[in-house]
Structure formats: C-alpha cells, structure tokens
Write a protein that holds these residues in place. Structure first.
Motif, mmCIF file in Angstrom:
data_model
loop_
_atom_site.group_PDB
_atom_site.id
_atom_site.type_symbol
_atom_site.label_atom_id
_atom_site.label_comp_id
_atom_site.label_asym_id
_atom_site.label_seq_id
_atom_site.Cartn_x
_atom_site.Cartn_y
_atom_site.Cartn_z
ATOM 1 N N TYR A 124 42.917 96.443 9.247
ATOM 2 C CA TYR A 124 44.053 96.465 10.176
ATOM 3 C C TYR A 124 44.179 97.839 10.839
ATOM 4 N N ILE A 174 50.506 94.622 11.298
ATOM 5 C CA ILE A 174 50.020 93.240 11.235
ATOM 6 C C ILE A 174 50.943 92.354 12.072
ATOM 7 N N ASP A 199 50.962 89.031 12.693
ATOM 8 C CA ASP A 199 51.391 87.752 12.143
ATOM 9 C C ASP A 199 52.401 87.988 11.015
ATOM 10 N N HIS A 214 53.854 85.978 8.879
ATOM 11 C CA HIS A 214 53.558 85.292 7.621
ATOM 12 C C HIS A 214 52.535 86.086 6.804
ATOM 13 N N THR A 215 51.481 86.534 7.477
ATOM 14 C CA THR A 215 50.456 87.337 6.803
ATOM 15 C C THR A 215 51.044 88.642 6.301
ATOM 16 N N ARG A 216 51.890 89.258 7.122
ATOM 17 C CA ARG A 216 52.503 90.529 6.739
ATOM 18 C C ARG A 216 53.355 90.374 5.480
ATOM 19 N N LEU A 273 51.025 89.777 2.323
ATOM 20 C CA LEU A 273 50.345 91.003 1.900
ATOM 21 C C LEU A 273 51.345 92.019 1.348
#
Length: 369
Positions: free
Chosen positions: A270, A323, A325, A327-329, A332
């Motif tokens: 990232y 990040i 997105d 949801h991804t953030r 993680l």
C-alpha cells in the motif's frame, strides 16, 4: 499486565477526549500551550506508572543507583572551587538531566518521571501531528512493546524520541534543525548518531525495487556483512568489550524479524508514492528490517531494530489510512490490533520481556521517597 493495559486504554481515552474537544470548538487552535497541556494530559497515565515504579525494568537498578550517586555524591574541584558530581558512564545529556533533578534535591521518582516525560512528549507530539489515527498509535506504543522497552532501555528510547521530532525537518529539507535534534538524541544515547543517514536516504529517491534488491542481499550475505562489521568494531574501544560479552552471544530474534518483514511488506503493498512523509517513515522501517536481519550477526545491531522500529507506530496507521476500500481497511486494522495484542501478551505477559513484571511501586517495596 493489567497495570500497563489500564494506562494504555486510559491514555487512549484521554487522547480521544482532547482531540474531540479540539474538533468540537469548530475552529483551529494554534496555541502551543494548549497542545502542550493536551499531550501531557494524554501521556499522563504512562508517565505516572513509570515514575512511581520500583525495580521494574532490567536496567532499573543501574539507573536508580546512578541517580542516587549524583544526588548524594559530591566532589570538590580545586580548579573551579566548586563541588561537582561525577558523570560516570552515561552520555552527557542524560547526566545533565540527572544533575538537574538532583540539584533540586528531589527523590528518585521525580527523576524517573522526568525521563519518561523526555520520552513520551516527543513521541506523542509526532503521533498528534503525523498519525491519522492517534489512538491506534498510542495502542501500538504499548502493544508493540516500545513503552515497556523504555522501562529498560531508557536512554536509548529518549534518543529515539528526539529522532522522531526531527521528521518534519527531513520532510522540509531543513538540515540544521535536523542535525541539532540528532545531536541531542546522541547526547542521550550514542547510537542515535547513525540516524544522520536517514536524511541522505530520504532524498536519494531509492525505488521500492532497489530497496527490495538490497534487502535480499542483506539476508543472503548477512553473515559476511556481520564478519566485516565485527572486525571493524573490534578496533573501537567502546564496542570491543561487547564482542566478548553476552551481547555477542545473542541469536537471531525470529519473531521480531518476522514482524519487520510483515510491516515492510504491508507498507510496500500500500505504498503511497505521492506522500513524502509516508516515504520517510517507510525508509526508516526498511532500516529496522535490515537491522533485524543482521541481529545475531553484528553485536548490538538489535538496538537499531528497536530505535527505527519505534516509527512504525505511525507508519502502520498511515498505511491503513491510505487504503481506499473501507472494508479492507477495517479488516486489516482489526487484524493489526488483535495480532499486536497477542504479541504483547506473549512477549511481556509470558516471557516477561525487559523484566517489567511484576509491577510494583516504591511504596509497595517499602521504600519511602
């Protein structure tokens, strides 16, 4: 570990409060006095438990007895006609910090409190200025073990804290104030002088691919580099003694190495190529990885893993914030919090890293200050 987690979560709550109060006001507050008080308040739980602790930290007794010698021991200098206190083995600024508190005839907890302020105030300053998620950074300060390491390696971590203060001057290409802060850091711990290289690295514009190649070389030829470095260090009076001590027998810390590999991989995936501040923190994390790769091969190099690694408490939130997105953030971010909690529980709670358990105060130990 309840005492440490309690201080951590209380500090997080206070940080949330002072930053929320700031936003509620509806206008920007520039007053340095306000932010000094806000930072001091947010750090207060950590400051308190470090100030009143007794025999907590592997090197506690060394620092404690050093202060007592300065507080009580005086020597007459025939040339100046003044009574002076011997500096001893430690760096000049750490000695002067002890001498300052001793000149006020204050007890040991005041000295312990002063040193933890010297560590936490610069760190919290950078967190408040650079971290997109200050509460997470404070959590990582505890969960990644850096606060507990301070309770042992006090001088080194004070040095690292002043190195953190130099980051804006790297970003703005202001070498003189950067150099001054590095020299101040070196005045607390000699190893801090190596940080001068960060200024050069930040503007060489080394690509991520080049960093990857150097990292691979570091792992493949680590033993050769270690042999060359130790031969060089053997010629230096200060370090030669370490080559025959228990420090030279310490092996590779595979958990720390794995963490640094994951952090660099995460920050590389990232990578924020248009964010100069991010690139500086990224480069420092790479240096932490290189130092981790050479641990067990070069004596004392693990100290650089810790010094450079401290900056990751800001790099991780910066990486997460980039990040796109949501949801991804969140996934993680949650993973970071859980994994770091497990790491702290294992290293501190079970292995008693840096000998910070059991926690006790001066009063619990029956020592009246």
């Amino acid at each position: 570990m309840i005492i440490y987690w309690s201080a951590c979560f209380l500090s997080i709550a206070l940080t949330w409060l002072v930053t929320r109060s700031y936003s509620i006001k509806g206008h920007e507050i520039q007053g340095r006095v306000y932010w000094f008080i806000a930072i001091l308040l947010a750090a207060l739980p950590f400051i308190y438990i470090a100030a009143v602790r007794y025999n907590v930290g592997a090197d506690f007794q060394s620092y404690y007895k050093y202060y007592l010698r300065i507080l009580g021991g005086r020597r007459y200098n025939v040339f100046t006609g003044l009574f002076t206190r011997e500096r001893g083995q430690y760096e000049i600024l750490y000695y002067l910090a002890n001498l300052l508190i001793a000149s006020l005839k204050l007890s040991a907890p005041w000295m312990l409190g002063f040193t933890v302020i010297l560590f936490l105030m610069p760190v919290y300053k950078r967190i408040f200025d650079d971290s997109p998620y200050p509460c997470m950074s404070i959590y990582l300060l505890m969960a990644m073990g850096y606060y507990c390491y301070f309770l042992n390696g006090t001088r080194q971590m004070i040095g690292a804290a002043f190195l953190m203060l130099s980051i804006p001057f790297i970003e703005k290409k202001k070498f003189v104030p950067f150099l001054i802060l590095v020299l101040i850091a070196t005045g607390f711990h000699t190893t801090s002088i190596v940080f001068l290289a960060v200024y050069v690295i930040a503007y060489v514009n080394i690509s991520v691919k080049a960093i990857t190649v150097v990292t691979v070389i570091m792992f493949v030829f680590g033993n050769a580099f270690g042999s060359i470095a130790n031969n060089f260090l053997s010629g230096l009076e200060y370090y030669s003694g370490y080559l025959t001590s228990s420090y030279a027998q310490r092996g590779q810390g595979y958990i720390v190495l794995a963490i640094n590999i994951v952090l660099v991989a995460f920050a590389t995936i990232y990578y924020q190529k248009d964010n100069k501040l991010y690139q500086i923190y990224y480069d420092i994390q790479v240096l932490a990885l290189w130092a981790a790769a050479l641990t067990g091969k070069i004596v004392l190099v693990n100290r650089y893993t810790i010094t450079f690694g401290l900056f990751s408490i800001i790099l991780v939130p910066m990486t997460l914030s980039g990040i796109k997105d949501q949801h991804t953030r969140r996934i993680l971010g949650t993973a970071v919090i859980i994994l770091c909690f497990i790491y702290a529980t294992y290293t501190i709670g079970f292995q008693n890293s840096n000998t910070v358990l059991p926690y006790q105060t001066f009063w619990q130990a029956g020592i009246i200050q």
